[in-house]
Design a protein around this motif. Structure first.
Motif, PDB file in Angstrom:
ATOM      1  N   GLU A 187     -78.260 -41.446 -50.246  1.00  0.00           N
ATOM      2  CA  GLU A 187     -77.587 -41.729 -51.514  1.00  0.00           C
ATOM      3  C   GLU A 187     -76.926 -40.494 -52.101  1.00  0.00           C
ATOM      4  O   GLU A 187     -75.824 -40.574 -52.657  1.00  0.00           O
ATOM      5  CB  GLU A 187     -78.573 -42.345 -52.509  1.00  0.00           C
ATOM      6  N   THR A 188     -77.574 -39.351 -51.991  1.00  0.00           N
ATOM      7  CA  THR A 188     -76.982 -38.116 -52.508  1.00  0.00           C
ATOM      8  C   THR A 188     -75.746 -37.748 -51.694  1.00  0.00           C
ATOM      9  O   THR A 188     -74.729 -37.313 -52.250  1.00  0.00           O
ATOM     10  CB  THR A 188     -77.992 -36.966 -52.460  1.00  0.00           C
ATOM     11  N   ARG A 197     -72.930 -39.922 -52.844  1.00  0.00           N
ATOM     12  CA  ARG A 197     -72.521 -39.526 -54.194  1.00  0.00           C
ATOM     13  C   ARG A 197     -71.644 -38.273 -54.145  1.00  0.00           C
ATOM     14  O   ARG A 197     -70.629 -38.177 -54.851  1.00  0.00           O
ATOM     15  CB  ARG A 197     -73.764 -39.287 -55.050  1.00  0.00           C
ATOM     16  N   TYR A 198     -72.000 -37.313 -53.302  1.00  0.00           N
ATOM     17  CA  TYR A 198     -71.200 -36.093 -53.187  1.00  0.00           C
ATOM     18  C   TYR A 198     -69.850 -36.373 -52.517  1.00  0.00           C
ATOM     19  O   TYR A 198     -68.827 -35.780 -52.889  1.00  0.00           O
ATOM     20  CB  TYR A 198     -71.968 -35.034 -52.395  1.00  0.00           C
ATOM     21  N   ASP A 240     -68.236 -39.210 -52.742  1.00  0.00           N
ATOM     22  CA  ASP A 240     -67.473 -39.853 -53.819  1.00  0.00           C
ATOM     23  C   ASP A 240     -66.778 -38.804 -54.686  1.00  0.00           C
ATOM     24  O   ASP A 240     -65.571 -38.877 -54.950  1.00  0.00           O
ATOM     25  CB  ASP A 240     -68.401 -40.670 -54.722  1.00  0.00           C
ATOM     26  N   ARG A 241     -67.558 -37.854 -55.155  1.00  0.00           N
ATOM     27  CA  ARG A 241     -67.034 -36.845 -56.074  1.00  0.00           C
ATOM     28  C   ARG A 241     -65.980 -35.981 -55.383  1.00  0.00           C
ATOM     29  O   ARG A 241     -64.925 -35.694 -55.976  1.00  0.00           O
ATOM     30  CB  ARG A 241     -68.167 -35.951 -56.577  1.00  0.00           C
ATOM     31  N   ASP A 279     -71.693 -30.083 -60.923  1.00  0.00           N
ATOM     32  CA  ASP A 279     -70.983 -30.761 -62.011  1.00  0.00           C
ATOM     33  C   ASP A 279     -70.568 -29.790 -63.099  1.00  0.00           C
ATOM     34  O   ASP A 279     -70.747 -30.035 -64.295  1.00  0.00           O
ATOM     35  CB  ASP A 279     -71.848 -31.888 -62.594  1.00  0.00           C
ATOM     36  N   ALA A 312     -68.582 -35.459 -62.986  1.00  0.00           N
ATOM     37  CA  ALA A 312     -69.282 -36.219 -61.946  1.00  0.00           C
ATOM     38  C   ALA A 312     -69.304 -37.714 -62.235  1.00  0.00           C
ATOM     39  O   ALA A 312     -68.972 -38.538 -61.371  1.00  0.00           O
ATOM     40  CB  ALA A 312     -70.707 -35.691 -61.786  1.00  0.00           C
ATOM     41  N   GLU A 313     -69.679 -38.082 -63.437  1.00  0.00           N
ATOM     42  CA  GLU A 313     -69.768 -39.504 -63.778  1.00  0.00           C
ATOM     43  C   GLU A 313     -68.398 -40.177 -63.710  1.00  0.00           C
ATOM     44  O   GLU A 313     -68.269 -41.304 -63.209  1.00  0.00           O
ATOM     45  CB  GLU A 313     -70.355 -39.653 -65.185  1.00  0.00           C
ATOM     46  N   GLU A 360     -67.348 -40.537 -59.965  1.00  0.00           N
ATOM     47  CA  GLU A 360     -68.118 -41.610 -59.334  1.00  0.00           C
ATOM     48  C   GLU A 360     -67.641 -42.975 -59.808  1.00  0.00           C
ATOM     49  O   GLU A 360     -67.575 -43.937 -59.021  1.00  0.00           O
ATOM     50  CB  GLU A 360     -69.601 -41.431 -59.623  1.00  0.00           C
ATOM     51  N   MET A 364     -64.480 -43.925 -57.969  1.00  0.00           N
ATOM     52  CA  MET A 364     -64.740 -44.422 -56.622  1.00  0.00           C
ATOM     53  C   MET A 364     -65.362 -45.810 -56.661  1.00  0.00           C
ATOM     54  O   MET A 364     -65.058 -46.667 -55.818  1.00  0.00           O
ATOM     55  CB  MET A 364     -65.654 -43.457 -55.870  1.00  0.00           C
ATOM     56  N   ALA A 365     -66.227 -46.059 -57.629  1.00  0.00           N
ATOM     57  CA  ALA A 365     -66.846 -47.382 -57.754  1.00  0.00           C
ATOM     58  C   ALA A 365     -65.790 -48.460 -57.988  1.00  0.00           C
ATOM     59  O   ALA A 365     -65.914 -49.576 -57.470  1.00  0.00           O
ATOM     60  CB  ALA A 365     -67.867 -47.383 -58.886  1.00  0.00           C
TER      61      ALA A 365
END
Length: 429
Positions: free
Chosen positions: A301-302, A305-306, A308-309, A345, A350-351, A354, A357-358
């Motif tokens: 998951e990490t 997430r990275y 994505d960012r 971040d 970051a948020e 993400e 990308m979502a």
């Protein structure tokens, strides 16, 4: 390099070339495959700066903004069409530089069918046809094969399609199967059969994610320490169709032996006993670059997430047609800056990255499936507008190694080549 520098400085009494277009015209640099255009642009900027001249970051004469400024302006103002963008941010009617750039920005931000809403006129030939045009005017078809994994049943469908339409087939370096020689009017029929079999567009024609290459990993290999195939498929299905400043390639290796050549990709993932190491900014091509380590021993998951960012930060800030390797070179701090943004971040983005990308993941739709479902969209795939039901009768082909390739000019008996089919010419005509 010397010829380019002389052209920029106006050597031998010639007028100096202070813009990319005239520089390409007078030196012929960047006019073949285009791989050296980013280097040419960078050299132009360096030479102008060394001469004390202002270095313009404008996309073209119609949009006096850099791609990064354009992206942020479109995002903040909520612009959704070329006319809105040119009306608020530019002037004129646009050109072959700003139109594809605007099309890419809109596709990255709004995840809509790229040929609707007047956007078809912004695209280059490949994007308009949802296929790569080849040297003889035919097109190639590249179905997505996530992680290079494909069932025998799907392989059989590809073989049947290739045989029925007389297409040349080749396994590519991206672990996919390329089908060459289709005419424009054949593309919907070919894709209908592929889509029915469960395939979707591989986006070989777009500035987007191309593929995620993988080795067989721990499933089969006695050296593998993680399931690289499963991770590669997960990554490819997450980022498929993601439009970006340039093409994106990703690799996933199941151990440090690196059989997927992940460090030669824009994003490289290499398995460790504890998880995954993530590398960024690699590519082959005209200026090869080894990807650099961003973070180590990440859980699944990490890692995602990275990625994505990282990808969203690149999409938001890179120049037009700039690969990740060159983008990172131009960033103050290079990979250390990227690590601060993506891992630490430091910019507080970051948020937001993400979430961007979502939105892409949640709204993804296969472009060829969407095309086949809409009769109006299918109207674009006609070889002859004045006779839409007439098929293209094909181009001259030569048999070689049990397949058919385009005929070279010296192989044609009459030496005359026309786009479309060959037409007989009377003596003395």
């Amino acid at each position: 390099m010397g010829t380019v520098r002389d052209a920029i400085g106006g050597g031998d009494g010639a007028d100096p070339c202070h813009e990319l277009g005239p520089l390409k015209t007078c030196t012929r640099a960047g006019t073949q495959c285009g791989s050296c255009v980013p280097l040419l642009s960078k050299l132009l900027g360096q030479e102008l700066a060394a001469a004390g001249l202002e270095v313009s970051r404008a996309i073209c004469e119609h949009i006096p903004l850099s791609r990064r400024e354009l992206f942020e302006s479109v995002r903040v103002l909520g612009l959704r069409s070329f006319d809105e963008i040119i009306g608020r941010l530019g002037s004129g009617t646009g050109c072959d530089l700003c139109k594809p750039a605007v099309a890419s920005v809109l596709a990255s931000q709004h995840q809509e069918y790229i040929l609707d809403g007047g956007r078809a006129a912004l695209q280059d030939t490949n994007d308009r046809a949802l296929a790569n045009m080849q040297r003889d005017g035919s097109y190639s078809v590249v179905p997505r094969i996530p992680g290079g994994e494909v069932t025998p049943q799907k392989l059989a469908v590809i073989a049947e399609v290739a045989a029925d339409f007389g297409l040349y087939t080749k396994i590519t370096g991206a672990q996919r199967i390329d089908l060459f020689g289709a005419s424009l009017d054949q593309l919907p029929d070919i894709w209908r059969r592929l889509v029915e079999a469960g395939f979707e567009s591989g986006h070989a024609y777009g500035k987007a994610l191309r593929n995620v290459k993988s080795c067989v990993g721990s499933t089969w290999c006695r050296f593998g320490v993680q399931d690289s195939v499963a991770m590669a498929i997960r990554i490819e299905l997450r980022y498929r169709g993601l439009r970006s400043p340039h093409k994106l390639k990703i690799g996933v290796s199941g151990c440090a032996r690196e059989c997927a050549e992940a460090r030669g990709k824009d994003v490289g993932v290499i398995a460790t006993e504890s998880g995954w190491n993530m590398y960024v900014g690699g590519n082959g091509g005209f200026q090869p670059a080894h990807a650099q380590l961003l973070a180590s021993d990440l859980d699944d998951e990490t890692l995602l997430r990275y990625i994505d960012r990282y990808l969203m930060y690149y999409i938001r800030t890179a120049d037009r047609l700039q690969r990740t390797a060159r983008w990172m070179e131009d960033l103050p701090g290079g990979v250390d800056h990227v690590r601060e943004v993506v891992v630490d971040d430091s910019l507080g983005l970051a948020e937001e990255l993400e979430a961007g990308m979502a939105r892409h993941v949640g709204t993804y739709e296969d472009e060829w499936a969407a095309t086949l479902a809409d009769p109006e969209r299918l109207r674009r795939f006609r070889s002859f507008i004045n006779d839409p039901d007439a098929p293209d009768v094909g181009l001259p082909r030569v048999e070689e190694r049990e397949q058919h390739r385009p005929a070279r000019e010296d192989e044609l008996s009459d030496g005359r080549v026309l786009l479309g089919s060959r037409i007989a010419v009377r003596e003395g005509a």
